[in-house]
Structures are given as structure tokens and as C-alpha cells.
Design an enzyme around this catalytic site. Structure first.
Site, PDB file in Angstrom:
ATOM      1  CG  ASP A 100      -2.259   0.503   1.041  1.00 54.52           C
ATOM      2  OD1 ASP A 100      -2.388   1.625   0.527  1.00 54.52           O
ATOM      3  OD2 ASP A 100      -3.213  -0.209   1.385  1.00 54.52           O
ATOM      4  CG  ASP A 193      -4.513   5.742   0.869  1.00 55.32           C
ATOM      5  OD1 ASP A 193      -5.395   4.894   1.046  1.00 55.32           O
ATOM      6  OD2 ASP A 193      -4.466   6.819   1.520  1.00 55.32           O
ATOM      7  CD  GLU A 246      -8.853   4.591  -1.629  1.00 57.22           C
ATOM      8  OE1 GLU A 246      -9.763   4.320  -0.847  1.00 57.22           O
ATOM      9  OE2 GLU A 246      -7.988   5.455  -1.363  1.00 57.22           O
ATOM     10  CG  HIS A 315      -8.985  -1.262   4.389  1.00 54.73           C
ATOM     11  ND1 HIS A 315      -8.778  -1.273   3.033  1.00 54.73           N
ATOM     12  CD2 HIS A 315      -8.566  -0.050   4.823  1.00 54.73           C
ATOM     13  CE1 HIS A 315      -8.253  -0.129   2.659  1.00 54.73           C
ATOM     14  NE2 HIS A 315      -8.109   0.638   3.730  1.00 54.73           N
ATOM     15  CG  ASP A 316     -11.421   2.221   3.536  1.00 59.71           C
ATOM     16  OD1 ASP A 316     -10.924   2.147   4.674  1.00 59.71           O
ATOM     17  OD2 ASP A 316     -10.833   2.730   2.562  1.00 59.71           O
TER      18      ASP A 316
HETATM   19  O1  ISL Z   1     -14.144   5.221   3.967  1.00 55.69           O
HETATM   20  C1  ISL Z   1     -14.043   6.380   3.613  1.00 55.69           C
HETATM   21  C2  ISL Z   1     -14.390   7.512   4.480  1.00 55.69           C
HETATM   22  O2  ISL Z   1     -15.768   7.575   4.605  1.00 55.69           O
HETATM   23  C3  ISL Z   1     -13.493   6.701   2.326  1.00 55.69           C
HETATM   24  O3  ISL Z   1     -13.879   7.939   1.866  1.00 55.69           O
HETATM   25  C4  ISL Z   1     -11.991   6.639   2.476  1.00 55.69           C
HETATM   26  O4  ISL Z   1     -11.558   7.600   3.374  1.00 55.69           O
HETATM   27  C5  ISL Z   1     -11.359   6.882   1.162  1.00 55.69           C
HETATM   28  O5  ISL Z   1     -11.758   5.825   0.361  1.00 55.69           O
HETATM   29  C6  ISL Z   1      -9.833   6.891   1.291  1.00 55.69           C
HETATM   30  O6  ISL Z   1      -9.392   5.687   1.862  1.00 55.69           O
HETATM   31  C7  ISL Z   1      -8.046   5.447   1.984  1.00 55.69           C
HETATM   32  O7  ISL Z   1      -7.333   6.518   2.571  1.00 55.69           O
HETATM   33  C8  ISL Z   1      -7.651   6.835   3.919  1.00 55.69           C
HETATM   34  C9  ISL Z   1      -7.680   5.600   4.825  1.00 55.69           C
HETATM   35  O8  ISL Z   1      -8.278   5.942   6.045  1.00 55.69           O
HETATM   36  C10 ISL Z   1      -8.440   4.455   4.196  1.00 55.69           C
HETATM   37  O9  ISL Z   1      -8.386   3.319   5.007  1.00 55.69           O
HETATM   38  C11 ISL Z   1      -7.829   4.220   2.853  1.00 55.69           C
HETATM   39  O10 ISL Z   1      -8.377   3.104   2.201  1.00 55.69           O
HETATM   40  C12 ISL Z   1      -6.600   7.798   4.383  1.00 55.69           C
HETATM   41  O11 ISL Z   1      -5.326   7.276   4.151  1.00 55.69           O
END
Ligand code: ISL
Ligand code: CA
Length: 540
Positions: A100, A193, A246, A315-316
Site C-alpha cells: 500500500d 492510496d 484508489e 477494509h473501508d
Molecule cells: O471510507 C471512507 C471515508 O468515509 C473513504 O472515503 C476513504 O476515506 C477513502 O476511500 C480513502 O481511503 C483510503 O485513505 C484513507 C484511509 O483511512 C483508508 O483506510 C484508505 O483506504 C486515508 O489514508
């Protein structure tokens, strides 16, 4: 396109959230030795690559998405020796490792940021400092600026995640070094990310919005494309690797602008439009899931985007069985198999998130104290301030919290995640009947279905490289065709708990079925029935 396919187009990627995968030393936290111990399990599942959520040194404000040293390992997860061993052991099994890459921001405990608090430091311009904040808001709600001494710094996520200043060429040089460091170790690529928001064109006030005020100043900017091109030409091109971005809030055109081979930026991106069909405005306000809305988005992405990264969990996101099935108790097993069929038969590279292969469910926490995710905790506080009653706050979290996907992976009836007596986040009591060991023994399990489907996909020309044609998208049934030179498959998915009629005129050999169907004598589809029908020699 067919001839230009590289290994990562044909691969299946399995996402590991290291904290919750497998704990090797009994401290209740998953770790790298735990991953090594389970590589054979992944090999047997049939996946080709592993994407590791961050394992770098981090104070864990956002579970590793806040990095304080990009070239070191979080001691909770092990050492760099463990990491080298993982890369070696994975290689022995022909499994690739994808790291990542979090370069929109660092941790506020990164030495660069600590130094940058001093206005005279050479690190000052590594971050975005201003005398006065603008009106931008953070992805985690609230203002995107925090004050230190007499100045404010920008953070699109938590205040412990200050945004890097990508206008500073020194930042670019630092990140290139980090890429080389990992690629030289033999890793096969990066999941990047929030990569499409790293470049802030201006710091002017944004148009006032319900969420994400300011985004027009940083979303998919020309500056971002320039950065991606440079990282690719100067670093990535020298290795056999790939990148998946992402990319929040992108449409199909913006996705293509990031991944079309002629542009030489990323190789594929995770879109969000199909994740957005079951809420209004933002993910906390869930609406009823209407399969047809999802089908429409998928058809658009499948037809318009050069190459897709297909996923229904990470994971989100909440667990897909809890999210998309009407009754996840009654239909969990057939439903999980139907969703697997969808994930693995769309055109593109499929991603499977740990636990998805056994149909793990949402968390069902009863108290706010059980939540660990900073975002959930913030939102709950905010909702309390707005006088939302407790039952509503708990309900909102139970449907949308990221912790739904972050409970320990369920290895056996007792859990099997740790030998210790506590875990960093509570386990799901349904481990007693949803777990890997039981499903390894049961030939009708979700896990076995995944194994068989993966095998089928790996041998299917049409699924690996065929084109995509929509067949029908009704309220309940989604069907599409995948066709290569020598094979033509029709995929039929009942995305409802009803028993709709099978669309007229469908003939052919049933090659995959989650109900062991062998013929069309029963003219109705069972709830959440999934079929792959070989129509190579017949006209559908
Ligand atoms: O789950 C979300 C918030 O409601 C998404 O908007 C998420 O923040 C967005 O997809 C970005 O995610 C990634 O970057 C973030 C991290 O917290 C997430 O786990 C990651 O997947 C910041 O690094
Ligand atoms: Ca551990």
C-alpha cells in the site's frame, strides 16, 4: 487488448488487512509472521497476489494509513527481516506482494513533519502551511486545517495525517527513493492510496458542499497526472510491477485518463460509483439496496473503462453479505456465492478481501466502546452533538462503519486468530459457525465455491480476456456475456431473494451453479441463484 495482457490482468488479488489477519505471537494483533504462516492457505485458495494494507512504522491513528517511516516496519507487525522473509516465502509459492502506498499524507509523527513545524526548516515546504485556513473540509468530517503555533497545516484526513506538498520537487525525489527501496526488495506493485487527490492546484476557498468542500481544487488535477507520469517513467518502468489507484469520486472518463496505456500513468483504478448506489449524499445515510442501480453502474464501467479493478469489499467497506442480501442469515451461503460469481466473472482484475471467501458478516457491536476506527468514533461524536438518539447513532455505525470489515479473520470455531486471550478489536461471535476450518471440510461451503470458481476462471479464456456485453439488467436479474475467440459464456445472476423466471431463450451447458443446477427444467431462478452457462456452440 487481448495480446497486450500482462500477468496482473490475469491475476486474482487477495487483500490482507495485517492487523486482523493472523496473530503469531499471542498479543492479539495480526502480524507478518502470521501472514507467512498462512501463505499455503492463500495458495490453496488459488489467488496470485497479495495486497498488504500498510505495515510501515506508524503511530496507528488510522491503522497504518498514517506513516512515520516508509522504509521501516511497524514493530507490532514484526521487523524488516520478517518482511524480507515474507517476500521470499511468497516468491517460493509464486505469490506476488503488492504494498500500500500512502503518499497523499504522512503521519504527523514523521520526522519531515516534526521538522516542518519550524518555519525556517528545509522541511517546511514538504507540507502545506498557511497563515489562515481556507474553508475545505476533511474526508473524516470537520475542518481540513489544524493550527500549530501561528500557522495552519492542511490535512484532508485526520489531523494526524498532514498532506504532503506535491508542488515541492523534493517531495517527489523522496518518494521515488521509497519506491526504489521496495521494488528492489522484489515487491510487485503498489495500491496507491487516494492517489487522485494528491495535487492541490490552488488553496482557494471551495464551493460550499454538504461533504468535501474544496474538492474542485484537488480532485483529478492536471498536476496529479504529471506526477503519475513521472513516477512511472522514472521509477516503475524499470521493474515488472503494476499500480492500482484508489481513486475517490472518479467517473469513467476520469478513470480512463488515469489508466489508458497510452498515457503511462496507472494500470487500473478502484472506482467507487458501484459502492455509492446504496446511500444518499454520503455513506452514513444508507438507503435500500436496489440491485438494478448497481447493475447500471457496472455495465457502464465494464463497457467504458479500459481495464477494471473489480471489488465488492475492502477494509473501508461493510461486508457484502450484510450489505447486499435481503436476509443475510437465511441466504448468506448462496448469496455469498452469487456475489463471488459476479466479482470473478466481470471483465478486469478481481480483488478479494480477507474473510469474503467465507462470507464473513458485519460486526453487530452493541456499544460504541467496541468501535476502534477513528472515523466511526468521530462520526458518533458529531451525531451526538446533533442530538441523534443513541439507537440511531448505533444503527448508522452498524451499517456503515469501517470496523465491519476489520474484525479478526475467523480461522476456526474458537476464532483461531490468536493464542492470546484478547484481540485488538472484538471478534464476531458468529465465528462459531462462520470459519475457515469448517468450510475447508464442507464441500458445499462458500470457501470451496471460491476455490472452484477461481480454478474455472483461470482456465477460461472468456473470463480472463474476453469482452463484455450486457445481456439484461432487470430489477432482480443481472446477466451479461463474456466472449473470447474460442469461448462464449453467459452469466446469469439473481440478485434478489425472489424467484424470477429465467429469461426466455437461454440454452447451453451450465458450467457453474451455486445450486448444483444441471438443467432448465425448473423455469424459475432460486433466491440469489448464480449460473455460468457455456453458450459457445449455441445461440443465446
Ligand atoms: O471510507 C471512507 C471515508 O468515509 C473513504 O472515503 C476513504 O476515506 C477513502 O476511500 C480513502 O481511503 C483510503 O485513505 C484513507 C484511509 O483511512 C483508508 O483506510 C484508505 O483506504 C486515508 O489514508
Ligand atoms: Ca501479533
Amino acid at each position: 487488448m487481448e495480446n497486450k495482457l500482462k500477468w496482473y490482468h490475469k491475476a486474482i488479488v487477495y487483500q490482507i488487512y495485517p492487523r486482523s489477519f493472523y496473530d503469531s505471537n499471542g498479543d492479539g494483533i495480526g502480524d507478518i509472521q502470521g501472514i507467512i504462516a498462512k501463505l499455503d492457505y492463500l495458495k490453496k485458495l488459488g489467488v496470485n497476489a497479495i495486497w498488504l494494507s500498510p505495515v510501515y512504522r506508524s503511530p496507528n491513528d488510522d491503522n497504518g494509513y498514517d506513516i512515520s517511516d516508509y522504509c521501516d516496519i511497524n514493530p507490532e507487525y514484526g521487523t524488516m527481516d520478517d518482511m524480507d522473509q515474507l517476500i521470499l516465502e511468497a516468491k517460493k509459492r509464486d505469490l506476488k506482494i503488492i504494498m500500500d502506498l500512502v503518499i497523499n499524507h504522512t503521519s504527523d509523527e514523521h520526522p519531515w513533519f516534526i521538522a516542518s513545524k519550524d518555519p525556517k526548516s528545509k522541511y517546511r515546504d514538504y507540507y502545506i502551511w498557511q497563515d489562515k485556513p481556507n474553508n475545505w473540509t476533511s474526508f473524516f468530517a470537520g475542518p481540513a486545517w489544524t493550527k500549530v503555533n501561528d500557522a495552519y497545516y492542511l490535512h484532508l484526513f485526520s489531523k494526524k495525517q498532514p498532506d504532503l506538498n506535491w508542488k515541492n520537487p523534493k517531495v517527489m525525489e523522496e518518494i521515488k527513493k521509497i519506491l526504489h527501496f521496495w521494488l528492489k526488495k522484489g515487491i510487485a506493485g503498489f495500491r496507491c492510496d487516494v492517489i487522485n487527490i494528491i495535487y492541490k492546484t490552488t488553496l482557494e476557498d471551495g464551493k460550499k458542499r454538504f461533504v468535501l468542500t474544496g474538492k474542485e481544487h484537488y480532485h483529478s488535477q492536471a498536476g496529479c497526472h504529471r506526477i503519475l507520469k513521472e513516477l512511472r517513467s522514472d521509477v516503475l518502468e524499470q521493474y515488472d510491477c503494476f499500480t492500482v489507484g484508489e481513486t475517490v469520486l472518479v467517473n469513467t472518463q476520469q478513470a480512463n485518463e488515469l489508466i489508458h496505456p497510452d498515457r503511462k500513468e496507472l494500470d487500473m483504478v478502484f472506482g467507487f460509483e458501484h459502492m455509492d448506489v446504496d446511500h444518499i449524499n454520503n455513506k452514513w445515510f444508507k438507503t435500500k439496496f436496489k440491485p438494478k442501480k448497481m447493475m447500471k453502474v457496472l455495465n457502464t464501467w465494464q463497457q467504458e473503462v479500459y481495464w477494471n479493478a473489480n471489488y465488492f469489499e475492502n477494509h473501508d467497506q461493510p461486508r457484502s453479505v450484510s450489505r447486499y442480501l435481503k436476509n443475510d442469515e437465511k441466504y448468506r451461503v448462496v448469496g455469498a456465492k452469487m456475489l463471488a460469481t459476479l466479482n470473478l466473472s466481470l471483465r478486469g482484475t478481481p480483488y478479494i478481501y480477507q474473510g469474503q471467501e467465507i462470507g464473513m458478516t458485519n460486526a453487530n457491536f452493541r456499544t460504541i466502546e467496541e468501535y476502534r476506527d477513528l472515523e466511526s468514533i468521530r462520526i458518533e461524536k458529531l451525531a451526538r452533538k446533533l442530538w441523534f438518539p443513541k439507537w440511531l447513532r448505533m444503527r448508522i455505525l452498524s451499517k456503515a462503519s469501517r470496523d465491519n470489515a476489520r474484525q479478526p479473520l475467523q480461522w476456526n470455531q474458537a476464532g483461531g486468530f490468536t493464542t492470546g486471550n484478547s484481540t485488538w478489536i472484538p471478534e464476531n461471535p458468529n465465528k462459531s459457525y462462520i470459519n475457515i476450518e469448517d468450510q475447508t471440510k464442507d464441500k458445499n461451503s462458500i470457501l470451496k465455491y471460491y476455490q472452484e470458481l477461481i480454478k474455472f476462471r483461470n482456465e477460461s479464456e472468456a473470463l480472463l480476456k474476453g469482452n463484455f456485453k450486457p445481456y439484461s439488467a432487470t430489477k432482480k436479474i443481472y446477466s451479461f456475456i463474456r466472449e473470447s475467440n474460442d469461448q462464449k459464456l453467459l452469466i446469469v445472476l439473481n440478485m434478489s431473494n425472489k424467484k424470477p423466471r429465467i429469461p426466455k431463450g437461454i440454452k447451453g451447458d451450465i458450467v457453474v451453479s451455486n445450486y448444483h443446477r444441471t438443467n432448465f427444467i425448473n423455469p424459475r431462478l432460486n433466491p440469489y441463484e448464480a449460473l455460468i452457462i457455456d453458450i459457445t456452440r449455441r445461440e443465446a
